[in-house]
Enzyme design. Structure first.
Site, PDB file in Angstrom:
ATOM      1  N   ASP A  98     -13.609  52.810  32.971  1.00 56.50           N
ATOM      2  CA  ASP A  98     -13.851  51.357  33.418  1.00 56.50           C
ATOM      3  C   ASP A  98     -15.317  51.194  33.638  1.00 56.50           C
ATOM      4  OD1 ASP A  98     -13.251  53.152  35.747  1.00 56.50           O
ATOM      5  OD2 ASP A  98     -13.879  51.438  36.951  1.00 56.50           O
ATOM      6  N   GLU A 161     -12.928  53.265  38.776  1.00 59.15           N
ATOM      7  CA  GLU A 161     -13.841  54.026  39.275  1.00 59.15           C
ATOM      8  C   GLU A 161     -14.883  53.024  40.177  1.00 59.15           C
ATOM      9  OE1 GLU A 161     -17.605  56.361  40.458  1.00 59.15           O
ATOM     10  OE2 GLU A 161     -17.280  54.524  39.185  1.00 59.15           O
TER      11      GLU A 161
HETATM   12 ZN   LIG Z   1     -19.551  55.693  36.884  1.00 57.31          ZN
END
Ligand SMILES: [Zn+2]
Length: 473
Positions: A98, A161
């Site tokens: 992501d 994340e």
């Molecule tokens: Zn990162």
């Protein structure tokens, strides 16, 4: 390390021979705009993050690795060399697909992965899709040259994340924890210590005066890990009191008072900064509180509370809370009063502490308790991410830094930081690369970039590191 001489040569040769494949596969992944989106079936963080996972894992499978999808949260690609037991310990390479939103100001469009002068430009080029592919190709190189191993190796890819680690939380609820590993999501040579991160939410009821100035509300900050850059208070009272207050505030810079009918709206501005470096900012809530204290006519309860907010908000060391301290590994505790609300008589403060790596949460709790008791604040909630500290003579750190130094000749000292990486999600792991000293990759900014040379060098470093860890080093 001589036993690895021949295999190192083979790994480098394989990666050199596959440069174009590595670059083009990475660019294809970068063209997927994997910003977090609305949850959908099989895509808890949005369809684009799912596409990025599918692409990376699909590619790994096409190259002979065994893959597993975890319902769009995360997934892994496993390399198990011939003769390695099915339940052998796992070496984890933990990366994310992501990305944060592109934002404005790009000269190279964020999701075209354009090449300019040997540099790839894209959101995610350096954080973290480029490095994820460097790690994956490191494993593919080991697989392709038939490197010996005693451990399994998993490239674990998460899809969330950047906004909360929902991906790896889910992953490790369902999958085995690696025995050791690294995350290619910070900087070389290595990050061997990350401060503890704790949010403390404290509150206090204030008594409402029956006359005089009344503080109706006070608010500032949206996220605990940012220094608030704006804050606002609403005050009511007699017209005379409000007019006096407004004229008292008039000469102050960074504060604006707007007298609207029966209320005075007071706004203050500060300077934002990341929660791990609050000393680089200026807390707007503290600016506002300081301004409020120049006004006469508060009742004792409100005045005392505003004084407290000013004192704690302006202090980034934690000294006024009794939590200040340091060790000689990663530096001092930092304190950021990130979110403040005062509504319906209840004042709530959210602090973001980055505490020394040799402490634990109890150290912080014990230190802050007397100050909270004395000032009448209750401790409502704590969110804690324990620190990481793996001494530089630990075999994991020694192995990784040894590979880096042999590959680059760079003897820069290992690093520590106040921020948090995926390494925290592992039982034992560190952040290892991929930022090389002296090169600004522009992560979370416009024109994020990564030179092909860095991509290829990282892949070589990761391949060699993975082979050593896969042999129990
Ligand atoms: Zn990162």
């Amino acid at each position: 390390m001589t036993q690895y001489e021949k295999i190192d040569e083979q790994l480098s040769a394989w990666i050199d021979a596959h440069t174009e494949e590595i670059v083009e596969t990475t660019r294809a992944l970068l063209r997927i705009p994997s910003v977090k989106g609305e949850p959908a079936e099989g895509a808890p963080f949005g369809v684009e993050t799912r596409k990025a996972l599918d692409f990376a894992l699909g590619y790994a499978e096409s190259q002979g690795l065994t893959i597993k999808h975890l319902e769009g949260y995360a997934g892994h690609a496993e390399w198990r060399a011939p003769g390695v037991a099915e339940d052998a310990p796992i070496v984890g390479v933990l990366a994310h697909v992501d990305v944060v939103p592109a934002g404005d100001g790009w000269r190279h469009p964020p999701f075209l992965a354009e090449m300019d002068n040997g540099v790839i430009y894209a959101r995610g080029a350096a954080d973290d899709k480029g490095p994820a592919m460097a790690g994956l190709f490191g494993v593919l190189a080991a697989h392709a040259v038939g490197a010996p191993a005693t451990h399994r190796v998993r490239v674990i890819l998460g899809a969330d994340e950047e906004s909360g680690f929902g991906c790896v939380k889910y992953y490790f609820e369902h999958e085995e924890m690696p025995a050791t590993g690294f995350t290619p999501d910070a900087a070389f040579p290595i990050v061997y210590a990350e401060k503890g991160i704790a949010n403390f939410i404290v509150s206090k009821e204030l008594s409402r005066p029956s006359s005089g100035l009344i503080l109706e509300s006070l608010s500032g900050g949206m996220r605990s890990n940012m220094v608030p850059d704006s804050a606002e208070a609403v005050v009511t009272g007699s017209q005379t009191d409000l007019a006096n207050a407004a004229s008292t505030l008039l000469p102050l810079s960074d504060v604006n008072a707007d007298h609207q009918g029966d209320r005075l709206i007071i706004k203050a501005v500060g300077i934002s900064a990341h929660g791990s470096t609050p000393e680089e900012g200026r807390n707007a809530v503290a600016v506002l509180a300081k301004a409020l204290l120049t006004i006469d006519g508060w009742n004792a309860s409100v005045r005392e509370a505003v004084e407290t907010v000013e004192r704690w908000g302006a202090d980034t060391t934690g000294g006024t809370l009794g939590v200040a301290g340091a060790d000689d590994v990663a530096g001092p505790l930092t304190s950021n009063l990130g979110v403040v609300t005062f509504q319906d008589g209840k004042l709530t403060l959210t602090f973001n502490f980055r505490y020394p790596v040799t402490w634990d949460l109890d150290t912080v709790k014990t230190k802050i308790a007397p100050t909270l008791a004395e000032s009448g604040f209750a401790l409502d909630e704590i969110h804690n991410q324990a620190p990481i500290y793996i001494p530089t003579d630990d075999p994991l750190v020694a192995t990784l830094i040894g590979v880096y130094q042999a590959e680059t000749g760079d003897m820069s000292p290992p690093l520590t930081m106040g921020g948090g990486t995926y390494a925290r999600a592992m039982k034992k792991g560190v952040a290892f690369g991929p930022g090389f000293p002296g090169y600004a990759t522009g992560i979370h900014q416009s024109d994020e970039r990564w030179p092909v040379e860095h991509l290829i060098n990282s892949a070589k470093i990761y391949a060699k590191a993975i082979v050593r860890l896969a042999n129990g080093q």
